[in-house]
Design a protein around this motif. Structure first.
Motif, PDB file in Angstrom:
ATOM      1  N   PRO A   1       0.824  -1.214   0.000  1.00 29.13           N
ATOM      2  CA  PRO A   1       0.000   0.000   0.000  1.00 29.13           C
ATOM      3  C   PRO A   1       0.855   1.260   0.000  1.00 29.13           C
ATOM      4  CG  PRO A   1       0.005  -1.012   2.171  1.00 29.13           C
ATOM      5  CD  PRO A   1       0.762  -1.939   1.263  1.00 29.13           C
ATOM      6  N   PHE A   2       0.340   2.294  -0.636  1.00 27.02           N
ATOM      7  CA  PHE A   2       1.002   3.598  -0.590  1.00 27.02           C
ATOM      8  C   PHE A   2       0.967   4.087   0.849  1.00 27.02           C
ATOM      9  CE2 PHE A   2       1.036   8.203  -0.525  1.00 27.02           C
ATOM     10  CZ  PHE A   2       2.119   8.496  -1.340  1.00 27.02           C
ATOM     11  N   GLN A   3       2.118   4.473   1.378  1.00 25.17           N
ATOM     12  CA  GLN A   3       2.234   5.001   2.734  1.00 25.17           C
ATOM     13  C   GLN A   3       2.753   6.430   2.626  1.00 25.17           C
ATOM     14  OE1 GLN A   3       1.368   3.241   5.532  1.00 25.17           O
ATOM     15  NE2 GLN A   3       0.763   1.552   4.209  1.00 25.17           N
ATOM     16  N   ASP A   4       1.934   7.398   2.973  1.00 23.20           N
ATOM     17  CA  ASP A   4       2.285   8.807   2.833  1.00 23.20           C
ATOM     18  C   ASP A   4       3.140   9.269   4.007  1.00 23.20           C
ATOM     19  OD1 ASP A   4       2.224  11.677   2.602  1.00 23.20           O
ATOM     20  OD2 ASP A   4       0.368  11.486   1.455  1.00 23.20           O
ATOM     21  N   ASN A   5       4.235   9.975   3.701  1.00 27.88           N
ATOM     22  CA  ASN A   5       5.091  10.514   4.768  1.00 27.88           C
ATOM     23  C   ASN A   5       4.561  11.839   5.298  1.00 27.88           C
ATOM     24  OD1 ASN A   5       5.736  12.351   2.725  1.00 27.88           O
ATOM     25  ND2 ASN A   5       7.933  12.307   3.168  1.00 27.88           N
ATOM     26  N   GLY A   6       3.380  12.255   4.868  1.00 26.82           N
ATOM     27  CA  GLY A   6       2.794  13.524   5.278  1.00 26.82           C
ATOM     28  C   GLY A   6       3.075  14.641   4.291  1.00 26.82           C
ATOM     29  N   LYS A   7       3.950  14.380   3.326  1.00 26.38           N
ATOM     30  CA  LYS A   7       4.281  15.359   2.291  1.00 26.38           C
ATOM     31  C   LYS A   7       4.042  14.799   0.893  1.00 26.38           C
ATOM     32  CE  LYS A   7       7.750  17.430   5.257  1.00 26.38           C
ATOM     33  NZ  LYS A   7       9.166  17.668   5.499  1.00 26.38           N
ATOM     34  N   GLY A   8       3.314  13.692   0.811  1.00 20.92           N
ATOM     35  CA  GLY A   8       2.988  13.092  -0.478  1.00 20.92           C
ATOM     36  C   GLY A   8       3.984  12.082  -0.990  1.00 20.92           C
ATOM     37  N   LEU A   9       5.094  11.869  -0.271  1.00 23.34           N
ATOM     38  CA  LEU A   9       6.082  10.887  -0.708  1.00 23.34           C
ATOM     39  C   LEU A   9       5.776   9.527  -0.105  1.00 23.34           C
ATOM     40  CD1 LEU A   9       9.419  12.914  -0.433  1.00 23.34           C
ATOM     41  CD2 LEU A   9       8.048  12.450  -2.482  1.00 23.34           C
ATOM     42  N   HIS A  10       6.021   8.496  -0.896  1.00 25.77           N
ATOM     43  CA  HIS A  10       5.795   7.135  -0.422  1.00 25.77           C
ATOM     44  C   HIS A  10       6.928   6.702   0.510  1.00 25.77           C
ATOM     45  CE1 HIS A  10       4.776   2.963  -0.233  1.00 25.77           C
ATOM     46  NE2 HIS A  10       5.921   2.607  -0.798  1.00 25.77           N
ATOM     47  N   VAL A  11       6.558   6.081   1.615  1.00 22.40           N
ATOM     48  CA  VAL A  11       7.525   5.512   2.559  1.00 22.40           C
ATOM     49  C   VAL A  11       7.669   4.029   2.227  1.00 22.40           C
ATOM     50  CG1 VAL A  11       8.028   5.004   4.972  1.00 22.40           C
ATOM     51  CG2 VAL A  11       6.908   7.163   4.357  1.00 22.40           C
ATOM     52  N   TRP A  12       8.882   3.633   1.831  1.00 24.10           N
ATOM     53  CA  TRP A  12       9.145   2.232   1.473  1.00 24.10           C
ATOM     54  C   TRP A  12       9.223   1.355   2.723  1.00 24.10           C
ATOM     55  CZ3 TRP A  12       8.479   1.342  -3.482  1.00 24.10           C
ATOM     56  CH2 TRP A  12       8.675   2.392  -4.377  1.00 24.10           C
TER      57      TRP A  12
END
Length: 181
Positions: free
Chosen positions: A59-70
């Motif tokens: 699943p896409f995990q947002d870092n709060g700034k729109g970037l995906h957290v791997w």
């Protein structure tokens, strides 16, 4: 496949992948053709696991700034390249395309795929899926790599057109031995 059915072959050994022809849940045109072959009595055998070390999904995990957290807060996924990598990013927003088969983007979201080396963006590709609902939810990118620029590269994925819904991502990095996660 229609030809193979007409020729009444018994077994098909299929070792190919087409990452633009999703979705990958059994509802794609390719999956329907394989179902037709099976219904005609053909044993269909697909390669499995060939991409295991160069594929990430989740699943896409947002870092709060729109970037995906791997993983563990890391927004960049590393890989070593000494030849030209091909990178495919897709997400689970497959709708129905103009041809009536799966295609098109139903989530209203889009992504930007960045390839980074030494802290600098060497390639950035934005899908135009939000503007053209008939395009499949796939971004393809590559970068030219030879002995002069071989080394560690990173992938960064940014979500744009945020609907508040997190998509499920599939990432394939071809022509490399391994990816970080």
């Amino acid at each position: 496949v229609d030809y193979l059915i007409a020729e009444k072959v018994d077994i098909v050994s299929h070792s190919a992948i087409d990452l633009n022809k999703g979705p990958y849940d059994g509802s794609s045109l390719i999956s329907k053709k394989i179902d037709a072959a099976r219904a005609a009595g053909i044993l269909w055998v697909n390669a499995a696991g060939n991409e295991a070390q160069t594929h990430w999904e989740g699943p896409f995990q947002d870092n709060g700034k729109g970037l995906h957290v791997w993983k563990n807060g890391d927004v960049r996924l590393q890989f070593y390249a000494d030849k030209c990598p091909s990178i495919y990013l897709s997400w689970n927003a497959w709708g129905i395309g103009q041809d009536g088969f799966p295609g098109g983007n139903t989530s209203g979201q889009d992504y930007i795929l960045r390839i980074i080396k030494d802290g600098q963006v060497v390639k950035e590709k934005k899908g135009n899926n939000k503007e053209n609902k008939y395009l499949p939810p796939v971004i393809y990118s590559s970068v030219t790599v030879d002995s002069s620029n071989a080394g560690i590269y990173e992938i960064e994925v940014e979500r744009v057109g945020n609907t508040g819904k997190g998509d499920y991502l599939d990432l394939y990095v071809n022509n490399v031995d391994d990816i970080e996660y």
